[in-house]
Every structure is written in structure tokens, then in C-alpha cells.
Design an enzyme around this catalytic site. Structure first.
Site, mmCIF file in Angstrom:
data_model
loop_
_atom_site.group_PDB
_atom_site.id
_atom_site.type_symbol
_atom_site.label_atom_id
_atom_site.label_comp_id
_atom_site.label_asym_id
_atom_site.label_seq_id
_atom_site.Cartn_x
_atom_site.Cartn_y
_atom_site.Cartn_z
ATOM 1 N N SER A 84 0.829 -1.214 0.000
ATOM 2 C CA SER A 84 0.000 0.000 0.000
ATOM 3 C C SER A 84 0.856 1.253 0.000
ATOM 4 O O SER A 84 0.354 2.356 -0.259
ATOM 5 C CB SER A 84 -0.939 0.008 1.213
ATOM 6 O OG SER A 84 -0.214 -0.232 2.411
ATOM 7 N N ASP A 132 4.687 -7.462 2.659
ATOM 8 C CA ASP A 132 4.034 -7.892 1.425
ATOM 9 C C ASP A 132 5.060 -8.265 0.364
ATOM 10 O O ASP A 132 6.076 -7.584 0.203
ATOM 11 C CB ASP A 132 3.176 -6.756 0.847
ATOM 12 C CG ASP A 132 1.808 -6.669 1.485
ATOM 13 O OD1 ASP A 132 1.343 -7.679 2.041
ATOM 14 O OD2 ASP A 132 1.193 -5.586 1.417
ATOM 15 N N LYS A 156 3.719 -11.849 3.164
ATOM 16 C CA LYS A 156 2.304 -11.993 2.795
ATOM 17 C C LYS A 156 2.196 -12.112 1.286
ATOM 18 O O LYS A 156 2.770 -11.316 0.554
ATOM 19 C CB LYS A 156 1.473 -10.823 3.307
ATOM 20 C CG LYS A 156 -0.024 -10.944 2.950
ATOM 21 C CD LYS A 156 -0.877 -10.017 3.802
ATOM 22 C CE LYS A 156 -0.748 -8.564 3.417
ATOM 23 N NZ LYS A 156 -1.236 -8.294 2.019
ATOM 24 N N GLU A 159 -0.522 -12.633 -1.977
ATOM 25 C CA GLU A 159 -1.898 -12.565 -2.455
ATOM 26 C C GLU A 159 -2.205 -13.749 -3.367
ATOM 27 O O GLU A 159 -1.348 -14.202 -4.122
ATOM 28 C CB GLU A 159 -2.136 -11.259 -3.216
ATOM 29 C CG GLU A 159 -2.043 -10.014 -2.345
ATOM 30 C CD GLU A 159 -2.435 -8.749 -3.093
ATOM 31 O OE1 GLU A 159 -3.000 -8.858 -4.203
ATOM 32 O OE2 GLU A 159 -2.175 -7.649 -2.569
ATOM 33 N N GLU A 219 -9.805 -9.670 2.779
ATOM 34 C CA GLU A 219 -10.064 -8.254 2.523
ATOM 35 C C GLU A 219 -11.388 -8.067 1.794
ATOM 36 O O GLU A 219 -11.625 -8.676 0.753
ATOM 37 C CB GLU A 219 -8.919 -7.646 1.701
ATOM 38 C CG GLU A 219 -9.096 -6.159 1.427
ATOM 39 C CD GLU A 219 -7.852 -5.498 0.866
ATOM 40 O OE1 GLU A 219 -7.929 -4.300 0.524
ATOM 41 O OE2 GLU A 219 -6.801 -6.166 0.771
#
EC number: 2.1.2.11
Length: 263
Positions: free
Chosen positions: A45, A83, A112, A114, A181
Site C-alpha cells: 500500500s 508484502d 504476505k 496474495e 479483505e
């Protein structure tokens, strides 16, 4: 001494909520740690809130290494999760391991990744070789172009079943935590009941083991449309540190997120 992953498993098993905030630099790392935040998420982010990009896609591995190093220098005990940015975990398990190893060397305690069950082989490859992994399902910002924008995932019965299957597959592959999320609260609760590992929610209801917010969102620093799951904890607080303490307390007591923050 830095907190280890097994602490969060015990917190989950004991029903104690876990507070997580994104962090990108040493000064905020120290402040968040003092305010009682359990996990510092060095999130991609940063592409949005620091670099000014519309998406997280331009963020590079070097960006994540740099900010992980910064956070590590500021935090002495907090657990650091980083991330894996777009393009660093999708090619092969072997390449993902090499990239993740660089993040671990920079100070990450967990990476992390995705993606759903398609990433299970990669998760297993990493965890069998000593790299803890948090899986991330639901709204996965790195796939925003394929998903058709930032919208709730798992609304249909088919989508909900697929997300549940993804969650189970990722836990079986060795994921130590699972982030959901922007999914319906009822689905997140079902996933949390089904799994034995801690679940993390952002826009996923109050039943997750942990909650996470982007630091800037939590402090009311954002432009454009405010997402439903955001709350400005700086309102009414005398300092940024007090705002973070209020967030941590609200997570620990179950006050946050409220119905107005969920789907």
C-alpha cells in the site's frame, strides 16, 4: 526480544484479538510499538500512500526491502510482516523463495502473498524451507484489473464457496495466517471457524482473529472516496500515539470494526 509467530497462534486460541497496522518507516515503527500494536505490516500500500500511485502494481521488491529495513530499525519487539509485491511470487515457487529470502534478510518475520489455492504450491514450498507465510484472499489489490475494481468479494454462493476452499487449501499448504479483505462478515466468520490459524480482517467483520488498517487511513489521511471499512481514530485524540492506542483498544475489546464498517 521480538515477538514470534507462535504468540499469535496462542492469542487466536485464547480468543485474544490481534491489532495490526501498516508501517513504512522507523519513526512510526517505534510509535506503533509503544502504542501496543502487535504486528507491523510493511504493505505494498506504500505505492498508494507514499508513492502516489493509483494501484500497488508499480511497487518493486527493492521498495519493499528498503521499507522493511526502515521498520526493523525502529521496532525492537513488534512482529514484522512484509508484502511480496506484484510479480515477485507469481512465476515459480523457486523464484518466490529467492525474493522472500531477501525480505526476510531485511527484517521481515513473515511474508504476505496474495492469491487463492493457485498459490498453495508456492506457500508450501516457502514454509517447508523456513519462511512463514500469511496468505491473502478476497479483494487482492494486485489483481484489481482482473477483478474489475475494488469491490466486495464472495457475495455469491459460488464465490463464497471458492474463497472457503481457497482458505482451507492455503492453511493445508502451511500458511501461518490468512488475511481476508472486503468480504461479507458472515463469510469471514465461517472461514475463521473453519481454520485453526489466525485470520486477519480488513472490511471482513469483527469475528476475525485480527484486524488491520492502513496507517494513513486510521489517521484520516486520505483523498477521494472513503472506504466503508475505514475509521479515523485521530478524531478526538490528543496525539497520533493516543489515536493508535484507541485503535488498539477498540480492536482488543471488539468495538472495532462495527456494523458500519462491514459488508
Amino acid at each position: 526480544m521480538r515477538i514470534t509467530q507462535d504468540v499469535f497462534q496462542k492469542m487466536r486460541d485464547d480468543g485474544e484479538k490481534i491489532a495490526i497496522v501498516t508501517c513504512y518507516d522507523a519513526s512510526f515503527a517505534a510509535l506503533l510499538e509503544r502504542a501496543g500494536v502487535d504486528i507491523l505490516l510493511v504493505g505494498d500500500s506504500l505505492g498508494n500512500v507514499i508513492q502516489g500511485e493509483e494501484t500497488t502494481l508499480p511497487v518493486t521488491l527493492d521498495d519493499m526491502i528498503y521499507h522493511t529495513l526502515c521498520v526493523k530499525r525502529g521496532a525492537s519487539t513488534a512482529f514484522i510482516m512484509t508484502d511480496m509485491p506484484f510479480g515477485t511470487s507469481q512465476v515459480s515457487p523457486e523464484e518466490t523463495f529467492r525474493n522472500a529470502a531477501e525480505l526476510m534478510a531485511a527484517g521481515a518475520n513473515m511474508v504476505k502473498i496474495e492469491g487463492g489455492s493457485v498459490m498453495a504450491e508456492t506457500v508450501e514450498f516457502l514454509t517447508q524451507r523456513g519462511i512463514p507465510v500469511c496468505a491473502h484472499i478476497g479483494l487482492t489489490p494486485q489483481s484489481v484489473n482482473q477483478l474489475g475494481g475494488y469491490k466486495v468479494q464472495g457475495k455469491t454462493d459460488y464465490e463464497a464457496e471458492q474463497l472457503l476452499e481457497d482458505a482451507v487449501a492455503l492453511e493445508q499448504a502451511g500458511a501461518g495466517m490468512l488475511l481476508m479483505e472486503v468480504v461479507p462478515a458472515a463469510l469471514a466468520a465461517q472461514v475463521t471457524r473453519t481454520l485453526s490459524i489466525p485470520t486477519i480482517g480488513i472490511g471482513a467483520g469483527k469475528d476475525c482473529s485480527a484486524q488491520v488498517l492502513v496507517l494513513y487511513d486510521m489517521l484520516g489521511i486520505y483523498s477521494g472516496k472513503k472506504a466503508r471499512f475505514m475509521k479515523n481514530f485521530l478524531t478526538g485524540a490528543g496525539s497520533i500515539e493516543e489515536a493508535v492506542q484507541n485503535y488498539t483498544r477498540a480492536v482488543k475489546t471488539g468495538e472495532f470494526p462495527g456494523p458500519e464498517h462491514t459488508f
